[in-house]
Design a protein around this motif. Structure first.
Motif, mmCIF file in Angstrom:
data_model
loop_
_atom_site.group_PDB
_atom_site.id
_atom_site.type_symbol
_atom_site.label_atom_id
_atom_site.label_comp_id
_atom_site.label_asym_id
_atom_site.label_seq_id
_atom_site.Cartn_x
_atom_site.Cartn_y
_atom_site.Cartn_z
ATOM 1 N N ILE A 1 -10.185 8.180 -2.815
ATOM 2 C CA ILE A 1 -10.423 6.876 -3.437
ATOM 3 C C ILE A 1 -11.873 6.831 -3.877
ATOM 4 C CG2 ILE A 1 -10.641 4.392 -3.066
ATOM 5 C CD1 ILE A 1 -8.214 4.298 -1.592
ATOM 6 N N PHE A 2 -12.088 6.647 -5.158
ATOM 7 C CA PHE A 2 -13.475 6.580 -5.584
ATOM 8 C C PHE A 2 -13.983 5.159 -5.480
ATOM 9 C CE2 PHE A 2 -16.981 5.775 -8.359
ATOM 10 C CZ PHE A 2 -17.851 6.768 -7.937
ATOM 11 N N ILE A 3 -14.970 4.938 -4.632
ATOM 12 C CA ILE A 3 -15.630 3.647 -4.646
ATOM 13 C C ILE A 3 -17.114 3.881 -4.834
ATOM 14 C CG2 ILE A 3 -13.869 2.459 -3.282
ATOM 15 C CD1 ILE A 3 -15.694 2.626 -0.919
ATOM 16 N N MET B 1 -14.444 -9.052 2.596
ATOM 17 C CA MET B 1 -13.386 -8.111 2.246
ATOM 18 C C MET B 1 -12.413 -7.941 3.408
ATOM 19 S SD MET B 1 -12.937 -6.858 -0.571
ATOM 20 C CE MET B 1 -11.273 -6.293 -0.605
ATOM 21 N N MET C 1 -8.385 -8.308 3.238
ATOM 22 C CA MET C 1 -7.435 -7.264 3.622
ATOM 23 C C MET C 1 -6.475 -7.761 4.694
ATOM 24 S SD MET C 1 -9.293 -3.597 3.519
ATOM 25 C CE MET C 1 -11.041 -3.780 3.432
ATOM 26 N N GLY D 1 -21.165 3.558 -4.608
ATOM 27 C CA GLY D 1 -22.015 3.315 -3.443
ATOM 28 C C GLY D 1 -22.808 4.547 -3.078
ATOM 29 N N ARG E 1 -20.508 -6.753 8.347
ATOM 30 C CA ARG E 1 -19.231 -7.011 7.683
ATOM 31 C C ARG E 1 -18.915 -5.923 6.669
ATOM 32 N NH1 ARG E 1 -19.769 -12.821 5.276
ATOM 33 N NH2 ARG E 1 -19.346 -11.564 3.449
ATOM 34 N N ARG E 2 -19.930 -5.530 5.915
ATOM 35 C CA ARG E 2 -19.743 -4.518 4.887
ATOM 36 C C ARG E 2 -19.335 -3.194 5.537
ATOM 37 N NH1 ARG E 2 -22.665 -1.857 0.663
ATOM 38 N NH2 ARG E 2 -24.526 -1.655 1.939
ATOM 39 N N PHE F 1 0.813 -1.206 0.000
ATOM 40 C CA PHE F 1 0.000 0.000 0.000
ATOM 41 C C PHE F 1 0.853 1.265 0.000
ATOM 42 C CE2 PHE F 1 -3.736 -2.190 2.400
ATOM 43 C CZ PHE F 1 -4.013 -2.908 1.260
ATOM 44 N N MET G 1 -12.428 -0.447 7.839
ATOM 45 C CA MET G 1 -11.065 -0.944 7.747
ATOM 46 C C MET G 1 -10.252 -0.180 6.709
ATOM 47 S SD MET G 1 -10.612 -4.888 7.824
ATOM 48 C CE MET G 1 -8.995 -5.548 7.794
ATOM 49 N N LEU G 2 -10.899 0.181 5.623
ATOM 50 C CA LEU G 2 -10.200 0.969 4.597
ATOM 51 C C LEU G 2 -9.717 2.291 5.191
ATOM 52 C CD1 LEU G 2 -12.429 0.441 1.448
ATOM 53 C CD2 LEU G 2 -10.069 -0.282 1.754
ATOM 54 N N SER H 1 -23.999 -1.075 -4.100
ATOM 55 C CA SER H 1 -23.687 -0.625 -5.454
ATOM 56 C C SER H 1 -22.285 -1.036 -5.891
ATOM 57 C CB SER H 1 -23.847 0.881 -5.535
ATOM 58 O OG SER H 1 -23.203 1.435 -4.419
ATOM 59 N N THR I 1 -6.686 1.516 7.442
ATOM 60 C CA THR I 1 -5.452 0.959 6.874
ATOM 61 C C THR I 1 -4.971 1.819 5.718
ATOM 62 O OG1 THR I 1 -6.766 -0.507 5.482
ATOM 63 C CG2 THR I 1 -5.931 -1.424 7.532
ATOM 64 N N VAL I 2 -5.627 1.679 4.589
ATOM 65 C CA VAL I 2 -5.190 2.360 3.378
ATOM 66 C C VAL I 2 -5.193 3.884 3.552
ATOM 67 C CG1 VAL I 2 -5.626 2.574 0.915
ATOM 68 C CG2 VAL I 2 -6.191 0.456 2.074
ATOM 69 N N THR J 1 -15.742 -3.549 6.605
ATOM 70 C CA THR J 1 -14.855 -3.416 5.455
ATOM 71 C C THR J 1 -14.511 -1.958 5.213
ATOM 72 O OG1 THR J 1 -15.800 -5.349 4.364
ATOM 73 C CG2 THR J 1 -14.657 -3.773 2.958
ATOM 74 N N LYS K 1 -2.898 7.404 6.723
ATOM 75 C CA LYS K 1 -2.035 8.596 6.544
ATOM 76 C C LYS K 1 -2.858 9.828 6.213
ATOM 77 C CE LYS K 1 2.493 7.699 6.763
ATOM 78 N NZ LYS K 1 2.958 6.461 6.123
ATOM 79 N N TYR L 1 -24.242 -9.658 7.432
ATOM 80 C CA TYR L 1 -23.549 -9.275 6.204
ATOM 81 C C TYR L 1 -23.320 -7.763 6.182
ATOM 82 C CZ TYR L 1 -22.610 -8.856 1.152
ATOM 83 O OH TYR L 1 -22.047 -8.582 -0.066
ATOM 84 N N GLU L 2 -24.349 -7.019 6.572
ATOM 85 C CA GLU L 2 -24.220 -5.560 6.595
ATOM 86 C C GLU L 2 -23.172 -5.106 7.609
ATOM 87 O OE1 GLU L 2 -25.052 -3.202 4.696
ATOM 88 O OE2 GLU L 2 -26.257 -4.428 3.354
ATOM 89 N N GLU M 1 -26.941 0.300 6.476
ATOM 90 C CA GLU M 1 -26.711 0.729 5.095
ATOM 91 C C GLU M 1 -26.393 2.226 5.058
ATOM 92 O OE1 GLU M 1 -29.525 -2.516 2.679
ATOM 93 O OE2 GLU M 1 -30.322 -0.523 3.147
#
Lengths: 195, 276
Positions: free
Chosen positions: B272-274, A159, A163, B276, B200-201, A40, B207-208, A123, B211-212, B204, B215, B197-198, B257
């Motif tokens: 970061i474009f994701i 996910m 990760m 959603g 977890r989503r 990363f 977590m981004l 989405s 981590t990513v 996720t 900084k 599931y939601e 959601e």
């Protein structure tokens, strides 16, 4: 276009790293977030010099004789993460010719074009797992069944796990493009997914 | 004529080189992974080589005291040679263990691929091909053959036979599955499953951020901006957990959601474009 063919030592390294991972990646990953974070590194902080890559021993004088990645990678198609090379394109365009078997140069890959579409809620586009792009580099036994059971739906994954270096993350983020490149896995827009 | 330079080299060696060298060989004999392997092993021959290496190491130390660099070098070479011979003897065991491990792994893989082959062939009711069934019997036979070699300790042969079986099974699987697209569709048995599931989503996306985007969030200006949707996301997540606590999963899913949408907003702020 530059059609130079390059012998890249990192491909051998790739194989070595892969075998190392097969043994330990799954076990160590969850407790230690560093390995998955390794690729990363933002472009500005990236240092590809062999002496700083923590793989080569900087005190060995022979290191100077090796080609630096910067030079070796220059003609290859770029990417937005990892080691900033799109290896899939590099291979497809014939810019690299890795040996499929390190012991037998004549052996060719037998690839399989089987796609597993994994539906994702929301989405975010669905994930399409392509066997083809994997089996040109890997044996079925690299994944089946130490990482994935060869049965559709038998491997629930999230996910977060990926990760943390499990499932797809055993490779993606260590020896293959990292999870930051969302669109390379989440390729299948909701409409085109076939039932 | 050649006397002068040689003396310089010897003098050098006795001052620094050799001292280090003794330390190195000492480690090799006593502390290295291979040395420990020898100690653990029940191989008397390897132990004898190790003893011999220790003896030569002592000789090297004695020679060093007398300032005889040449004798030091000779004794050290003998010590290294002896310890390497010992390592070779136990190294064989390491190689053998690795071969066994590889064989067992491959056998396991083969079993799972064979099961997949059987399942797919049966599902493929139209266009049954008798050769597909033959591949399975062939694979099974080869696996038995390999196991017989393995039991006799003929690991190389066992590995080769297994590998051949793998290659023909792979060929057949590729033939059966090439060009196909399978869909793993998403459906939830219960509302609670969907709630999980939601969760977890939501994780996720969090977590981004952690981590990513760590900084980026440390940047004071951007960090402050990102904090706004992230605080809202946190609030909504707590609310969702409470709703789930009273088994109102339907509402909890909706709230989660919304929470995830706020995190996505923060992720986009960071560049970061994701979707959603």
């Amino acid at each position: 276009m530059n059609k130079r063919q390059i012998t890249i030592t990192s491909l051998t390294l790739f194989a070595v790293a892969l075998t190392a991972l097969m043994g330990v990646g799954v076990v160590n990953a969850a407790g230690n977030p560093n390995p998955f974070n390794r690729l990363f590194v933002p472009p500005k902080e990236r240092d590809t010099a062999l002496k700083n890559d923590k793989i080569h021993d900087p005190s060995v004088p022979g290191l100077k004789l090796l080609q630096q990645p910067k030079e070796a990678f220059a003609p290859l198609p770029g990417s937005i993460g990892g080691n900033y090379i799109n290896w899939v394109q590099a291979l497809n365009k014939g810019l690299i010719k890795p040996h499929f078997d390190h012991l037998d140069a004549s052996k060719e890959a037998l690839s399989m074009d089987l796609v597993i579409v994994m539906e994702v809620k929301g989405s975010m586009p669905n994930v399409a797992f392509p066997h083809k792009e994997h089996t040109v580099w890997l044996e079925c036994t690299n994944c089946h069944d130490s990482i994935f059971k060869p049965l559709k739906g038998a491997n629930p994954m999230s996910m977060a796990e990926i990760m943390l270096g499990q499932k797809c993350g055993v490779c993606h983020g260590s020896v293959a493009f990292p999870v930051t490149e969302c669109r390379r896995c989440h390729t299948e827009s909701k409409k085109t997914a076939k039932k | 004529m050649a006397d002068e330079p040689r003396r310089i080299i010897t003098a050098d060696a006795s001052k620094l080189g050799v001292g280090q060298n003794i330390g190195f060989v000492e480690k090799l004999i006593h502390e290295s992974a291979a040395a420990k392997q020898i100690l653990k092993s029940d191989n008397p021959e390897a132990r004898a080589f190790q003893e011999k290496a220790i003896m030569h190491l002592d000789e090297a130390r004695a020679a060093e005291k007398q300032g005889n660099a040449e004798a030091v070098a000779k004794a050290l070479n003998k010590a290294k040679l002896a310890i390497f011979m010992g390592m070779r003897l136990v190294g064989g065991k390491v190689v053998k263990d690795k071969k066994q491990e590889n064989y067992n792994k491959k056998r396991h893989s083969l079993e799972s691929l064979l099961a997949a082959h059987k399942r797919i062939r049966k599902e493929n009711e139209s266009g049954q091909d008798s050769r597909d069934a033959e591949v399975e019997t062939h694979t099974q036979k080869r696996m038995q053959e390999a196991q017989a070699y393995y039991d006799k300790g003929e690991l190389i042969k066992a590995g080769d036979v297994l590998n051949n079986a793998y290659l023909s099974l792979k060929l057949s699987l590729v033939k059966l599955r090439d060009g196909k697209t399978l869909v793993r569709s998403l459906h939830f048995e219960t509302r609670e499953d969907e709630y999980r599931y939601e969760l977890r989503r939501n994780d996720t996306h969090n977590m981004l951020i952690n981590t990513v985007l760590k900084k980026k969030r440390e940047d004071p200006r951007l960090g402050k901006l990102m904090d706004i949707p992230l605080k809202e996301a946190d609030k909504l997540r707590t609310e969702a957990e409470q709703q789930a606590g009273s088994e109102n999963y339907e509402a909890a899913i909706k709230t989660l959601e919304e929470s995830t949408k706020h995190i996505i907003r923060a992720i986009r702020m960071a560049g970061i474009f994701i979707p959603g």
